[in-house]
Each structure stands twice: as C-alpha cells, then as structure tokens.
Enzyme design. Structure first.
Site, PDB file in Angstrom:
ATOM      1  N   LYS A 192       0.846  -1.206   0.000  1.00 33.74           N
ATOM      2  CA  LYS A 192       0.000   0.000   0.000  1.00 33.74           C
ATOM      3  C   LYS A 192       0.876   1.249   0.000  1.00 33.74           C
ATOM      4  O   LYS A 192       1.548   1.549   0.978  1.00 33.74           O
ATOM      5  CB  LYS A 192      -0.911   0.038   1.231  1.00 33.74           C
ATOM      6  CG  LYS A 192      -1.994   1.095   1.043  1.00 33.74           C
ATOM      7  CD  LYS A 192      -2.649   1.535   2.318  1.00 33.74           C
ATOM      8  CE  LYS A 192      -1.889   2.609   3.054  1.00 33.74           C
ATOM      9  NZ  LYS A 192      -1.770   3.881   2.301  1.00 33.74           N
ATOM     10  N   GLU A 267       9.717   0.687  10.924  1.00 36.51           N
ATOM     11  CA  GLU A 267      10.775   1.692  10.846  1.00 36.51           C
ATOM     12  C   GLU A 267      10.072   3.027  11.040  1.00 36.51           C
ATOM     13  O   GLU A 267       9.286   3.437  10.187  1.00 36.51           O
ATOM     14  CB  GLU A 267      11.481   1.577   9.498  1.00 36.51           C
ATOM     15  CG  GLU A 267      12.859   2.205   9.504  1.00 36.51           C
ATOM     16  CD  GLU A 267      12.790   3.647   9.086  1.00 36.51           C
ATOM     17  OE1 GLU A 267      12.800   4.504  10.003  1.00 36.51           O
ATOM     18  OE2 GLU A 267      12.714   3.913   7.893  1.00 36.51           O
ATOM     19  N   CYS A 301      13.510  10.107   8.046  1.00 38.27           N
ATOM     20  CA  CYS A 301      13.366   9.617   9.426  1.00 38.27           C
ATOM     21  C   CYS A 301      14.693   9.637  10.166  1.00 38.27           C
ATOM     22  O   CYS A 301      14.733   9.826  11.372  1.00 38.27           O
ATOM     23  CB  CYS A 301      12.745   8.228   9.430  1.00 38.27           C
ATOM     24  SG  CYS A 301      13.546   7.143   8.277  1.00 38.27           S
ATOM     25  N   GLU A 404       9.945  15.066  16.887  1.00 40.70           N
ATOM     26  CA  GLU A 404      10.322  14.988  15.476  1.00 40.70           C
ATOM     27  C   GLU A 404       9.487  15.986  14.670  1.00 40.70           C
ATOM     28  O   GLU A 404       8.266  15.975  14.747  1.00 40.70           O
ATOM     29  CB  GLU A 404      10.077  13.569  14.947  1.00 40.70           C
ATOM     30  CG  GLU A 404      10.535  13.398  13.511  1.00 40.70           C
ATOM     31  CD  GLU A 404      10.310  11.980  12.991  1.00 40.70           C
ATOM     32  OE1 GLU A 404       9.251  11.398  13.284  1.00 40.70           O
ATOM     33  OE2 GLU A 404      11.198  11.464  12.285  1.00 40.70           O
TER      34      GLU A 404
HETATM   35  P1  ADP Z   1       1.869  10.646   8.011  1.00 39.04           P
HETATM   36  O1  ADP Z   1       1.218  10.863   9.347  1.00 39.04           O
HETATM   37  O2  ADP Z   1       2.992  11.568   7.781  1.00 39.04           O
HETATM   38  O3  ADP Z   1       0.934  10.594   6.838  1.00 39.04           O
HETATM   39  P2  ADP Z   1       1.959   7.828   8.523  1.00 39.04           P
HETATM   40  O4  ADP Z   1       2.967   7.167   9.361  1.00 39.04           O
HETATM   41  O5  ADP Z   1       0.588   7.967   9.110  1.00 39.04           O
HETATM   42  O6  ADP Z   1       2.551   9.220   8.104  1.00 39.04           O
HETATM   43  O7  ADP Z   1       1.830   7.090   7.116  1.00 39.04           O
HETATM   44  C1  ADP Z   1       2.693   6.097   6.641  1.00 39.04           C
HETATM   45  C2  ADP Z   1       1.877   5.029   5.945  1.00 39.04           C
HETATM   46  O8  ADP Z   1       1.014   4.416   6.904  1.00 39.04           O
HETATM   47  C3  ADP Z   1       0.968   5.527   4.825  1.00 39.04           C
HETATM   48  O9  ADP Z   1       0.938   4.568   3.783  1.00 39.04           O
HETATM   49  C4  ADP Z   1      -0.368   5.607   5.516  1.00 39.04           C
HETATM   50  O10 ADP Z   1      -1.465   5.504   4.622  1.00 39.04           O
HETATM   51  C5  ADP Z   1      -0.318   4.395   6.415  1.00 39.04           C
HETATM   52  N1  ADP Z   1      -1.260   4.425   7.549  1.00 39.04           N
HETATM   53  C6  ADP Z   1      -1.739   5.501   8.217  1.00 39.04           C
HETATM   54  N2  ADP Z   1      -2.581   5.128   9.202  1.00 39.04           N
HETATM   55  C7  ADP Z   1      -2.644   3.774   9.172  1.00 39.04           C
HETATM   56  C8  ADP Z   1      -3.344   2.782   9.939  1.00 39.04           C
HETATM   57  N3  ADP Z   1      -4.148   3.115  10.942  1.00 39.04           N
HETATM   58  N4  ADP Z   1      -3.156   1.467   9.623  1.00 39.04           N
HETATM   59  C9  ADP Z   1      -2.333   1.118   8.617  1.00 39.04           C
HETATM   60  N5  ADP Z   1      -1.663   2.011   7.854  1.00 39.04           N
HETATM   61  C10 ADP Z   1      -1.803   3.320   8.117  1.00 39.04           C
END
Ligand code: ADP
Length: 504
Positions: A192, A267, A301, A404
């Site tokens: 994804k 990570e 990161c 961060e």
């Molecule tokens: P940001 O907050 O900067 O968008 P995230 O860590 O939330 O960064 O996003 C990293 C990835 O995790 C993206 O592909 C996002 O769609 C996905 N993501 C966000 N929330 C969830 C969740 N609850 N479960 C699984 N994947 C998620």
C-alpha cells in the site's frame, strides 16, 4: 479495461507517459469497488495531478486472496530460487530503462528535486532490487550436529503474504527496500503506497508484470491508511507487516496486527543527534550536518535534527553551518536544476514545520535562520514552501529538542564533555540514526558504542547504503531492513529432525 485506469499525462518538465490509476491485483488494473478515488496534488503549485482509485476493505481482501493463491501456485512456489533472482534482476533493469519517467513522476507527486529523484532515489531503487536478486539462491539453512542417532537440519521458507505499508518521503525507494528481500525469499506481497504519493509506485507496477512475475505475486493497492492500511494490518491471511512511517501510526498497526500475531518490522520516527567534538574537521562537519537535515526537505526519518557541538568549536561551526544553509539550501521549483529544497509534500507538513517554528520561538530558543510564514516562490502564493529553520540556545526540556518535526528544521546546543554529550544524545525516546565528528579514532569508536541508536555515522551523516542494515532502537522501530540482515524478516526457519536409528 476502462479507459480511466491508464491516463496519458504530460508532466511539468514536458515528459509524456501513461499513468495507471487503478488497483493492481493479479497483474491487472481494476477500479475500486465503490469507485472512490484520492486526488494526487502537485505540492509545488497545489494543482491536481490526477485522481487514483482508493481501495476499500473489500478490495484489500481481494488483493490479499490473490497474494495468498500466488504463494502456493507452482508458477511461484516451485520456481527455482535462481529464477526468482532473475526476475528481480529484470525488474531492476526495467527501473533503469524507465528511470527518467519514474524520477519525473516522483518529483511531480512528492516535490523532491528532480536531480535527487533521478540521481539518488532511482539508483537506490534499482540497486536495492539487484542486491536482493543476488540473495535469492543464497538463503541457506544449516546442518546441526546433535548425536549419531539424529540428522538435523534447517531450511528457510517464505513467511507468507506480506503487507507492506509505504511512506510518502521516498515512495519508490521504500517500496524497493521492502519488495527486494520479500521477493528474493519467495513471499508474495500486497503493498500500500502512501495516499499522498502513489503515482510512481503505480507506474512501477506495470514493470513488475513486464519483468515476468506471476500474477498475484505483487499486488498494489493505493488507499487511505485508516481504511486500506488498517485492513491489511488486520487481515488474517497476511502473515507479516512491514511498515515505514510515524511512531504513532506504528502503534496503531501493532494493535491491529495483534489479533493474528503477525510478524512485524517497523521503521518509525527519529530525532537523531549529530555530535561535533573540538578536534573535528569543522568544515566537513558543517557540510554533512547540512546534508543530514536539509536534504529531501528534511523529510527523512534518520535526519540528524539535533546538532550538539563542543564549546571550543561552537562559534566556528555555527558560522560554517549557517553559510552552508545560505549558499546551498536554494528553495524553489523542484524541476529547476538549481533547486536544493523543493516544497514540503503536503499542506499538513508545511503547517507542521511552521507550527514548530512558533513552538521554538515561544519556548525561548533563538531562531537564527528561517521564518514563521510560508515562503513565496516564483511570485505565486501557491506551493508548500518553507525556509530552512535553524535554532540555537535549545535545551533538552524544549519540545523542539525532543519532538520529530520532519522538515528542514534543526536545533543546535553546546556541550563541554564527552559524558555530557552522550547523555544529551541519549536523552530521547528515539534511537534511529546518529553521527559523530572527531579526528580521535578511539573516541569515535567509544562514543559510537555509547550512543543508543540503530546506526552511527562517523564523520558523515545519513550516508545509508542498501548493503548495510538499517533500523532503530527504542521508539524508532523493530527489526532491520537492508543488508543481509534485511532477509531475516522475510523468511522463517523450519527445523527438520531425521531419526537415524532403526529401533526406538
Ligand atoms: P503521516 O502521518 O505523515 O501521513 P503515517 O505514518 O501515518 O505518516 O503514514 C505512513 C503510511 O502508513 C501511509 O501509507 C499511511 O497511509 C499508512 N497508515 C496511516 N494510518 C494507518 C493505519 N491506521 N493502519 C495502517 N496504515 C496506516
């Protein structure tokens, strides 16, 4: 195929290409089941690029089932390991063949300078795939000495269907870090992309099919984290989740995945220290310190975002560092060759950086460079641009020392002794990267051992390499990617006991 699943686009640099916009399941493009889409936005002018299909929970289920079937299908399960490697080599070559288109898409969707997309990210993508291609037929088990009555050995087997959740800061490179070892070890994947930056990964999906991977081995479903990401983390047929992103999201994913005890690599965030001792080469330290926090718009990161400088060279370092920011950090259109820093990836990220500038000022730190307002580039009031921010007089109690920011935002503090700086460096919930500048060999290695981090760069910063393990300790993650260590997360060990006696 419905015509809106592949759309001919012309990028801002004039390059024309065919952009897939669907979900890639079983080597085919399909629409989302409810027709829902997410629009990708050009961060340098806030204009829409294109709307792409967003997976529902039902679509994710379809992709996982495709991957689960492919796992057992002879075209993949019985493929000789060396032939798996050849598919990965072919994919790496296709990335090289299409690197200009891929770099164009990455820059358009993410805002990073085209020179970095082409010269750094795309090199990392193909070289990582190539590196793991070589491992495909080198996943050895062991023969284990026990007694004369027993012949015991181990084999390495794929973990199963791997759910891979990708961030927006290095979209295609993070996908390659995860796909390379997963495929080398014979797993199948549902990946994804981040919903902010799916376009390069969707183009790459066609290369996966062209390379000859059997249907269902790699499935790519764009979608919202809270919907598609969560569905992947919860799905009972997914054996492993590999995630790169924020620490808060990692916690949510661990919770979702706990229902079926999934194997997991995470990570996550960082607030990595960069330590400059009195005997360091100050110019060299300033160069790396600048690259270590200002590259990729600070959206790294492992960015060395806390710079700790020994009192004797503090003034000289600060001057050299500010000169680098002034001379090198040219903010502008990411397709302009002179640009070092493009826009932040989204409005939310731009606002986050600006909010932290306010926090730093309110906490009483000194804003040496940077601004509290967005930056106007090329006369237009559009685009998620900020100035690089440099704070001094920062103390460990301040939020800007601990939290961060994920932008071109750095804090500096002075220290007197080695013990003091080790304590300062370790005064963090995170433990991802770190850097030490000194000409004293024994001190370099001693301090490297005392810092709580997954990685230490001596006399450099953020020069990661796909051949070397990457990952963090504390709240920065679990497990390692890259290097030979990256394979461990993608295979399980099966122990086989053979009785050599003819009577019990
Ligand atoms: P940001 O907050 O900067 O968008 P995230 O860590 O939330 O960064 O996003 C990293 C990835 O995790 C993206 O592909 C996002 O769609 C996905 N993501 C966000 N929330 C969830 C969740 N609850 N479960 C699984 N994947 C998620």
């Amino acid at each position: 195929m419905p015509s809106d699943l592949i759309v001919r686009l012309t990028a801002p640099n004039g390059r024309q290409y065919d952009q897939p916009t669907g979900l890639f399941i079983n080597n085919e493009w399909v629409a989302s089941s409810d027709g829902g889409k997410i629009t990708s936005i050009n961060p340098s002018n806030e204009q829409d690029i294109i709307a792409v299909h967003a997976a529902t929970t039902q679509d994710v289920d379809l992709a996982v089932r495709a991957a689960h079937q492919a796992l057992r299908h002879p075209s993949w399960a019985s493929l000789a390991a060396s032939d798996r490697g050849k598919l990965l080599y072919r994919l790496a070559q296709l990335v090289d063949d299409h690197r200009e288109t891929l770099a164009t898409i990455e820059t358009w969707d993410n805002g990073k300078p085209y020179s970095a997309s082409l010269g750094e990210d795309m090199v990392e993508v193909s070289e990582t795939l190539r590196y793991y291609a070589g491992f495909a037929d080198k996943n050895f088990g062991q023969v284990i000495e026990t007694t004369a009555d027993k012949f015991a050995y181990t084999v390495r087997e794929p973990v199963g269907v791997c759910g891979q959740i990708i961030p927006w800061n290095y979209p295609l490179a993070m996908a390659a870090w995860k796909l390379g070892p997963a495929l080398a070890c014979g797993n199948t994947v549902v990946l994804k992309p981040a919903e902010q930056t799916p376009l390069s990964i969707l183009f790459f999906a066609n290369l996966v099919a062209e390379a000859g991977f059997p249907a269902g081995v790699v499935n790519i479903v764009n979608g919202l984290g809270s919907v598609a990401g969560a569905a992947l983390a919860e799905h009972p047929l997914v054996a492993k989740i590999a995630f790169t992103g924020s620490t808060a999201t990692a916690r949510a994913i661990m919770r979702s995945a706990s229902g079926t005890l999934k194997n997991m690599t995470l990570e996550t965030g960082g607030k990595s220290p960069l330590v400059v001792f009195d005997d360091a080469d100050v110019e060299l330290a300033a160069e790396w310190a600048h690259a270590g926090i200002m590259s990729n718009q600070g959206q790294i990161c492992t960015a060395t975002s806390r710079v700790l400088v020994q009192r004797g060279v503090y003034d000289a370092f600060l001057e050299a560092f500010k000169a680098r920011v002034r001379d090198i950090s040219r903010v502008g259109d990411p397709f302009d060759e002179a640009t070092f820093q493009g826009p932040q990836v989204t409005r939310a990220q731009m606002e986050r950086v600006l909010a932290y500038v306010d926090v730093g000022v309110k906490e009483g730190a000194t804003l040496e460079m940077g601004g509290r307002e967005r930056l106007v580039v090329g006369g237009q009031q559009k685009g998620f641009y900020v100035q690089p921010a440099v704070f001094t007089n920062v103390t460990p109690q301040m939020r800007v020392f601990q939290e961060e920011v994920f932008g071109p935002f750095v804090v500096l503090a002075a220290f007197e002794s080695e013990d003091e700086v080790v304590a300062l460096a370790n005064d963090s919930q995170y433990g991802l990267g770190s850097a030490v500048f000194t000409r004293d060999l024994t001190r370099a290695h001693r301090v490297a051992r005392r810092i709580e981090a997954g990685m230490v760069w001596i006399n450099s910063s953020n020069d990661s390499d796909w051949r070397v393990p990457f990952g963090g300790v504390k709240q920065s993650g679990i497990g390692r990617e890259l290097g030979e260590a990256g394979l461990a997360a993608y295979s399980t060990i099966k122990a086989i006991h053979v009785n050599m006696r003819s009577k019990l």
